[in-house]
Design a protein around this motif. Structure first.
Motif, PDB file in Angstrom:
ATOM      1  N   PHE A 249      28.874  47.433  34.186  1.00  0.00           N
ATOM      2  CA  PHE A 249      29.940  46.669  34.837  1.00  0.00           C
ATOM      3  C   PHE A 249      30.640  45.842  33.766  1.00  0.00           C
ATOM      4  O   PHE A 249      30.095  45.575  32.686  1.00  0.00           O
ATOM      5  N   GLU A 250      31.873  45.419  34.090  1.00  0.00           N
ATOM      6  CA  GLU A 250      32.623  44.557  33.176  1.00  0.00           C
ATOM      7  C   GLU A 250      33.629  43.740  33.962  1.00  0.00           C
ATOM      8  O   GLU A 250      34.000  44.096  35.100  1.00  0.00           O
TER       9      GLU A 250
ATOM     10  N   GLU B  17      27.468  32.937  34.276  1.00  0.00           N
ATOM     11  CA  GLU B  17      27.726  32.580  32.880  1.00  0.00           C
ATOM     12  C   GLU B  17      29.221  32.417  32.623  1.00  0.00           C
ATOM     13  O   GLU B  17      29.642  31.666  31.739  1.00  0.00           O
ATOM     14  N   ASN B  18      30.040  33.139  33.401  1.00  0.00           N
ATOM     15  CA  ASN B  18      31.494  33.037  33.253  1.00  0.00           C
ATOM     16  C   ASN B  18      32.099  32.053  34.251  1.00  0.00           C
ATOM     17  O   ASN B  18      33.300  32.102  34.531  1.00  0.00           O
TER      18      ASN B  18
ATOM     19  N   ILE C 141      37.994  39.584  42.239  1.00  0.00           N
ATOM     20  CA  ILE C 141      37.072  38.451  42.343  1.00  0.00           C
ATOM     21  C   ILE C 141      37.431  37.590  43.551  1.00  0.00           C
ATOM     22  O   ILE C 141      36.561  37.011  44.210  1.00  0.00           O
ATOM     23  N   LYS C 142      38.715  37.532  43.891  1.00  0.00           N
ATOM     24  CA  LYS C 142      39.128  36.732  45.049  1.00  0.00           C
ATOM     25  C   LYS C 142      38.476  37.228  46.331  1.00  0.00           C
ATOM     26  O   LYS C 142      38.165  36.443  47.229  1.00  0.00           O
ATOM     27  N   GLU C 143      38.252  38.550  46.406  1.00  0.00           N
ATOM     28  CA  GLU C 143      37.622  39.094  47.601  1.00  0.00           C
ATOM     29  C   GLU C 143      36.132  38.716  47.683  1.00  0.00           C
ATOM     30  O   GLU C 143      35.541  38.699  48.758  1.00  0.00           O
ATOM     31  N   LEU C 144      35.540  38.439  46.507  1.00  0.00           N
ATOM     32  CA  LEU C 144      34.098  38.150  46.474  1.00  0.00           C
ATOM     33  C   LEU C 144      33.775  36.668  46.625  1.00  0.00           C
ATOM     34  O   LEU C 144      32.626  36.302  46.826  1.00  0.00           O
TER      35      LEU C 144
END
Length: 602
Positions: free
Chosen positions: A76-77, A110-111, A135-138
């Protein structure tokens, strides 16, 4: 000729090696290994796999093309495009492992990406092809912090807690938990270690005890320790030849002046308890006990010990510790000695002649023959030979009677009567009568016992009239009726005193009582307390006597060998006449009827 080789990946070096060996079908000694890339893990989670090149040491018979078997784990990235962050998840290849939830969560944290909806991420963990998630969905739009639930036991001696996990929000802190406990009045016995463990390890939805109250410990009652045997059992020694040795009884204990006879231990105070909500639980303190001092006994200076004042025999008589002294007659009891009246024990080395009397507060022990004499003792009567009563001899004991033989006499004992031969006697006891030894026979007379009668032979082949009676104690019934009358009087007296207290108390609310009436009120309160305690004791005694009366008719008669015709057997109010001899039997009473059963050994 080329050598076969492969390139493989694994979460650990061992995983990669095992996969390569399996693919090449080789052992570890048949290959060379070259590590191409080392793996990496964070908090026991693999973030980078091991990549190795495994070369077979055994060459094939023909050239083989080199080939590479790739088994890569999922990856993943995090990328940024179009002003948004996206999480790219790539599926594994071959036998590789998919991306784990823990790896992604650690990376996002970490981010500095928090408030992640874990359930949404789970749906993307094992995609068939690479996928991109915004990321907004998560991220939770309305995050909920972790919360706690508190449960209190009914007796408030335990408190339980469990943590409800957060939904995008933050973990609850120990300080917040303690504030919540304080608001719920949980203030005692808190286990801070358990709370810290639950927070640090994020133990969600796991119910645990986080506070325990302190139980009360009631005090121990005072007790008395007697330093001598208070229950000496008389049991003549039965020899191998069936004879009974009446010389070796060993029943008399002796003490010296100054010996400690009894010691009282004071009660202990109770230890109060407390609930987790801080409520005090009062404990009970132990009850005080005291011993009673009889004759020839003194108390120690602290009042906690009883000391023998003279040499003699220690006895517990009417719950009083007493030391009995011994009066010894080296010859016969006759004209030379006269009648004997003594406080203590009496030992007679000779005979007790007809017409004389021995009366004492202890034991009587006679080594010779008792003729038509009278012996009265508060203790045991022990006749090493026996009594030939000539129909005038009497033995009266408040304990036990033991004799080698008993003929033509009357005997009454509160305890047990034991003899090898009992002929034409009238015997009465509150416990048992037993004929023991080689002959162990009862012939003629009237034999009454409350519990049981034991013998080898009862009656004679000549059909000698013999009356056997068990299950009778008239003194118990008389005492029972007397106490019932006493209880009625106590009830009436208590009612009168209670009315007087109520009247004086009511009067005191409206006017000042005179000194005389105040004294009367105080005296009435004490009298009521005394009558209440007296009633309690009387009721307990009545209950015990009721139980005794109910069990009286459960006596039995044991005949190890034979009961001859001519014997009359009574149990309670049931009667049985023996017409034909009965062998080896135990006779009891069942539902008002006499039952003849096979002999039951004691």
């Amino acid at each position: 000729m080329g050598r076969e080789y492969i390139v493989v990946e694994g979460r650990t070096l061992d995983d990669a090696i095992n996969l390569g060996l399996s693919t090449l079908n080789r052992t570890i000694d048949e290959v060379d290994i070259e590590i191409l890339e080392k793996g990496k893990s964070i908090l026991n989670l693999t973030t980078k796999t091991y990549k190795i090149k495994m070369i077979s040491k055994i060459a094939d018979s023909q050239d083989l093309e080199q080939y590479e078997v790739r088994n890569e784990n999922g990856k993943f990235e995090l990328i940024f495009k179009d002003n948004n962050h996206y999480l790219l998840i790539h599926p594994p290849t071959g036998t590789g492992q998919p991306v784990s939830l823990e790896e992604i969560l650690i990376y996002l944290e970490e981010n500095e990406i928090n408030n992640i909806d874990i359930e949404k991420i789970k749906t993307y963990l094992n995609p068939k092809e690479s996928c991109s998630i915004s990321i907004k969905e998560l991220v939770y739009t309305d995050p909920i912090d972790a919360q706690i639930e508190i449960e209190l036991a009914k007796d408030e001696m335990e408190a339980y807690m469990w943590i409800i996990p957060p939904k995008g929000g933050k973990m609850i802190s120990q300080e917040e938990i303690l504030e919540t406990l304080k608001r719920k009045n949980i203030v005692f016995g808190i286990d801070y270690g358990v709370i810290e463990e639950m927070c640090n390890n994020k133990q969600f939805d796991e119910k645990k005890i986080i506070a325990v109250g302190k139980q009360t410990i009631d005090g121990q009652d005072g007790r008395i320790q007697y330093l001598f045997d208070t229950d000496v059992k008389i049991r003549p020694e039965l020899l191998k030849d069936g004879k009974v040795d009446f010389k070796e009884l060993n029943i008399i204990q002796t003490v010296k002046k100054g010996d400690c006879l009894a010691e009282v231990f004071l009660p202990t105070n109770g230890i109060d308890g407390i609930t987790v909500t801080g409520k005090l639980l009062k404990a009970k303190s132990g009850k005080i006990v005291s011993f009673k001092k009889g004759k020839n006994v003194i108390e120690s200076n602290d009042g906690l010990k009883l000391i023998a004042e003279v040499d003699g025999q220690p006895k517990l008589i009417d719950n009083k510790v007493t030391v009995l002294q011994v009066y010894e007659v080296h010859g016969n009891v006759d004209n030379a000695t006269g009648n004997i009246h003594f406080t203590g024990n009496v030992v007679v080395r000779g005979n007790v002649r007809t017409g004389f009397k021995i009366e004492c507060s202890g034991n009587v022990e006679v080594y010779g023959v008792v003729e038509g004499a009278i012996i009265i003792a508060d203790g045991d009567i022990i006749l090493h030979k026996g009594i030939q009563g000539q129909n005038v001899g009497k033995l009266l004991s408040k304990q036990n009677i033991v004799a080698k033989y008993m003929e033509n006499c009357y005997a009454n004992a509160y305890g047990k009567i034991s003899s090898e031969v009992i002929m034409h006697c009238k015997l009465e006891t509150k416990k048992a009568i037993e004929a023991v030894g080689k002959r162990a026979m009862i012939v003629g007379g009237e034999i009454r016992a409350r519990n049981q009668i034991d013998a080898k032979v009862i009656g004679s082949p000549m059909a000698t009239a013999t009356k056997i009676e068990v299950g009778v104690d008239p003194e118990v019934k008389e005492r029972y009726e007397s106490l019932k009358q006493e209880r009625e009087i106590l009830h009436k007296n208590k009612e009168s005193v209670t009315k007087a207290i109520e009247l004086l108390t009511k009067l005191s609310h409206t006017t000042q009582l005179t000194k005389e009436k105040q004294d009367m009120l105080i005296k009435s309160v004490h009298t009521e307390k005394y009558l209440s305690e007296k009633l309690t004791n009387v009721n307990e005694t009545i209950m015990n006597l009721q139980n005794n009366l109910q069990t009286l008719a459960n006596g039995k008669v044991n005949a190890f060998s034979i009961i001859y015709a001519g014997v009359r057997i009574s149990i309670g109010n049931s009667v049985y006449y023996v017409r034909d001899h009965i062998n080896h039997c135990t006779i009891t009473r069942d539902n008002g009827e006499i039952k003849i059963n096979p002999y039951i050994e004691k």
